[in-house]
Design a protein around this motif. Structure first.
Motif, PDB file in Angstrom:
ATOM      1  N   UNK A  59       1.723  -8.098 -15.242  1.00  0.00           N
ATOM      2  CA  UNK A  59       2.920  -7.832 -16.027  1.00  0.00           C
ATOM      3  C   UNK A  59       3.263  -6.342 -16.051  1.00  0.00           C
ATOM      4  N   UNK A  60       2.248  -5.489 -16.110  1.00  0.00           N
ATOM      5  CA  UNK A  60       2.510  -4.049 -16.165  1.00  0.00           C
ATOM      6  C   UNK A  60       3.187  -3.525 -14.920  1.00  0.00           C
ATOM      7  N   UNK A  61       2.828  -4.066 -13.751  1.00  0.00           N
ATOM      8  CA  UNK A  61       3.424  -3.570 -12.514  1.00  0.00           C
ATOM      9  C   UNK A  61       4.916  -3.884 -12.463  1.00  0.00           C
ATOM     10  N   UNK A 112       6.288   5.589  -5.153  1.00  0.00           N
ATOM     11  CA  UNK A 112       5.776   5.666  -3.779  1.00  0.00           C
ATOM     12  C   UNK A 112       4.316   6.088  -3.762  1.00  0.00           C
ATOM     13  N   UNK A 113       3.995   7.157  -4.479  1.00  0.00           N
ATOM     14  CA  UNK A 113       2.645   7.710  -4.425  1.00  0.00           C
ATOM     15  C   UNK A 113       1.613   6.765  -5.029  1.00  0.00           C
ATOM     16  N   UNK A 114       1.952   6.133  -6.147  1.00  0.00           N
ATOM     17  CA  UNK A 114       1.000   5.210  -6.765  1.00  0.00           C
ATOM     18  C   UNK A 114       0.823   3.948  -5.928  1.00  0.00           C
ATOM     19  N   UNK A 115       1.872   3.517  -5.244  1.00  0.00           N
ATOM     20  CA  UNK A 115       1.746   2.356  -4.362  1.00  0.00           C
ATOM     21  C   UNK A 115       0.816   2.669  -3.191  1.00  0.00           C
ATOM     22  N   UNK A 116       0.990   3.830  -2.592  1.00  0.00           N
ATOM     23  CA  UNK A 116       0.115   4.232  -1.489  1.00  0.00           C
ATOM     24  C   UNK A 116      -1.330   4.310  -1.966  1.00  0.00           C
ATOM     25  N   UNK A 117      -1.531   4.899  -3.144  1.00  0.00           N
ATOM     26  CA  UNK A 117      -2.882   5.031  -3.684  1.00  0.00           C
ATOM     27  C   UNK A 117      -3.499   3.661  -3.974  1.00  0.00           C
ATOM     28  N   UNK A 162      -5.354  -4.646  -6.451  1.00  0.00           N
ATOM     29  CA  UNK A 162      -4.182  -3.883  -6.022  1.00  0.00           C
ATOM     30  C   UNK A 162      -3.078  -3.943  -7.075  1.00  0.00           C
ATOM     31  N   UNK A 163      -2.838  -5.133  -7.614  1.00  0.00           N
ATOM     32  CA  UNK A 163      -1.793  -5.301  -8.618  1.00  0.00           C
ATOM     33  C   UNK A 163      -2.127  -4.546  -9.898  1.00  0.00           C
ATOM     34  N   UNK A 164      -3.368  -4.658 -10.352  1.00  0.00           N
ATOM     35  CA  UNK A 164      -3.789  -3.961 -11.568  1.00  0.00           C
ATOM     36  C   UNK A 164      -3.746  -2.457 -11.355  1.00  0.00           C
ATOM     37  N   UNK A 165      -4.159  -1.993 -10.172  1.00  0.00           N
ATOM     38  CA  UNK A 165      -4.139  -0.560  -9.888  1.00  0.00           C
ATOM     39  C   UNK A 165      -2.727  -0.002  -9.965  1.00  0.00           C
ATOM     40  N   UNK A 166      -1.756  -0.756  -9.473  1.00  0.00           N
ATOM     41  CA  UNK A 166      -0.364  -0.302  -9.582  1.00  0.00           C
ATOM     42  C   UNK A 166       0.015  -0.088 -11.038  1.00  0.00           C
ATOM     43  N   UNK A 167      -0.377  -1.019 -11.895  1.00  0.00           N
ATOM     44  CA  UNK A 167      -0.054  -0.907 -13.315  1.00  0.00           C
ATOM     45  C   UNK A 167      -0.733   0.306 -13.938  1.00  0.00           C
ATOM     46  N   UNK A 168      -2.030   0.466 -13.663  1.00  0.00           N
ATOM     47  CA  UNK A 168      -2.785   1.552 -14.282  1.00  0.00           C
ATOM     48  C   UNK A 168      -2.291   2.921 -13.815  1.00  0.00           C
ATOM     49  N   UNK A 169      -2.022   3.044 -12.520  1.00  0.00           N
ATOM     50  CA  UNK A 169      -1.586   4.340 -11.995  1.00  0.00           C
ATOM     51  C   UNK A 169      -0.199   4.713 -12.505  1.00  0.00           C
TER      52      UNK A 169
END
Length: 455
Positions: free
Chosen positions: A375-377, A394-399, A427-434
């Motif tokens: 949900x966060x993403x 862009x940068x958080x997606x690459x990361x 990957x999905x959770x990382x997008x939200x957190x970043x």
């Protein structure tokens, strides 16, 4: 056509914000739900032809164009954020300029795609790797469908502009027009005139141009007597093109990373066997269903956040973010609960192959968790698009791809498909957190209401 949310008076009460988010979101949710309808009609119409290569060709060709056009979805997102901010500033000239320049950019890219189609279509069909007969039909479909590129991309810009102005019902109307015309022409060309793959492709092309004409007509109705003299600046303002390209280039790279993430998921799933690949395809329909609601609230957030930032209304910004968060959490919770209670029945509805059903059931818990974890993403994407903070996206997606998705997959290969789903969820959770970390950092700095137009 609908009311624009453009008050500048110190924000809105929580209940008002919830109503505004819902008023914008529900037409978008409904329009999302209509998307699969056309695919069902195409399948039903072509599926009754005597040779299954026609169905395979249309499916393969449509898949190719889904990926191709999805890559240029930035034309919708970038236009929404810039238009919403111009509306918040009450800058009519900029509202006109964003629409005009987005349409010019869309047509230029569309013409370039048509010019490059002798290279793009063979390459795309080779990567999709269908049988010789199916690929031949897909080639027929693609060489007709490519003619719609300028219209499809211009429609993205128009939809983004209407959404930025708060006219979400217009986006629903345009989707209804496109699907209705396409379905009618499908029936006329295939069932009435006896055409096959070419008839389906031609129906889509004509529907896209009818939608474009309708969208331009609706835009002129929203013109409110602005006058044509003010439009002349659209072509002369090169700085405006630079701003548009800066915002959209970052979104384009972000979209390519997202496309890679899905393509990688499919390719690794294919290596685990045909049954696992089919089960994953069924389970991804759960992700698609959840996205219908979450995307609706994310798109509403784009519009309302952009308007509040443009108006420098911090209280209104907080109210919108809070309301959108509440609606998104409720939607995600409802989706997870629905998948927990009815996931098995939905799997049975989507496939009648016993092996695929059994395999999909094993990984159903990932689908129950996915809406709440994802949900966060969705929400943060909407927030950052509205603020035109596209470089952060862009940068958080690459990361997320390089430092979470791929490493987690590499370390969990021994877990088979569970490891693959763990990598995708990570990957999905990382997008939200970043993105959440960037949001919090900028909020603490008080920079959300600085110069966001070229951020």
């Amino acid at each position: 056509m609908g009311a624009e949310y453009n008050s500048t008076g110190g924000g809105v009460r929580p209940m008002q914000a919830r109503r505004r988010v819902w008023a914008l979101a529900w037409p978008l949710i409904v329009s999302n739900i209509t998307v699969p309808l056309l695919g069902l009609v195409d399948t039903a119409v072509v599926g009754h032809l005597p040779d299954n290569r026609y169905l395979g060709g249309v499916t393969l060709g449509a898949t190719l164009f889904s990926f191709l056009y999805w890559g240029f979805g930035f034309l919708r997102m970038g236009t929404t954020g810039l238009t919403a901010q111009a509306l918040g500033r009450d800058d009519t000239d900029d509202i006109i300029r964003v629409l005009g320049q987005s349409l010019v950019l869309a047509v230029v890219i569309g013409i370039a795609l048509i010019a490059l189609h002798p290279l793009l279509i063979p390459l795309g069909l080779h990567l999709l790797d269908g049988s010789a007969a199916v690929t031949a039909e897909a080639d027929v479909y693609a060489r007709i469908r490519i003619a719609s590129a300028p219209a499809v991309l211009a429609n993205y810009a128009l939809i983004g502009w209407f959404l930025g102005r708060g006219y979400s019902r217009v986006t629903l109307l345009l989707m209804v027009i496109n699907n209705s015309v396409n379905i009618v022409l499908d029936l006329v060309f295939v069932m009435g005139l006896g055409m096959t793959t070419a008839g389906v492709a031609l129906a889509s092309v004509l529907a896209d141009y009818v939608t474009l004409v309708s969208g331009i007509g609706l835009a002129l109705l929203a013109w409110h007597g602005w006058g044509w003299r003010r439009v002349s600046g659209v072509f002369a303002d090169m700085a405006g093109y630079g701003r548009l390209l800066s915002v959209n280039l970052a979104l384009f790279i972000r979209t390519l990373c997202l496309l890679f993430a899905f393509a990688f998921f499919h390719s690794r799933g294919a290596q685990l066997g045909d049954v696992t690949l089919a089960a994953n395809a069924v389970l991804l329909q759960f992700v698609l269903l959840a996205s219908y609601g979450l995307d609706g609230f994310a798109h509403a957030t784009e519009s309302l956040v952009g308007q509040r930032i443009g108006a420098a209304d911090q209280a209104g910004f907080r109210s919108v973010v809070r309301a959108a968060t509440e609606w998104s959490l409720v939607t995600a919770g409802a989706a997870s609960l629905g998948f927990a209670l009815g996931g098995g029945a939905l799997i049975d509805l989507l496939t009648d192959l016993p092996a695929v059903r059994e395999t999909a059931d094993q990984y159903l818990p990932w689908m129950v968790a996915m809406p709440v974890l994802a949900v966060g993403s969705y929400l943060l994407d909407g927030l950052f698009i509205g603020a035109t903070r596209t470089r952060a996206m862009r940068d958080t997606m690459i990361a997320a791809v390089l430092f979470f998705y791929l490493p987690v997959w590499w370390l969990t290969q021994s877990l088979g498909n569970h490891g693959l789903w763990l990598a995708f969820v990570s990957f999905t959770v990382a997008r939200s957190l970043l993105l959440g970390a960037v949001f919090w950092r900028e909020w603490r700095r008080g920079s959300w209401f600085g110069e966001t137009r070229t951020a």
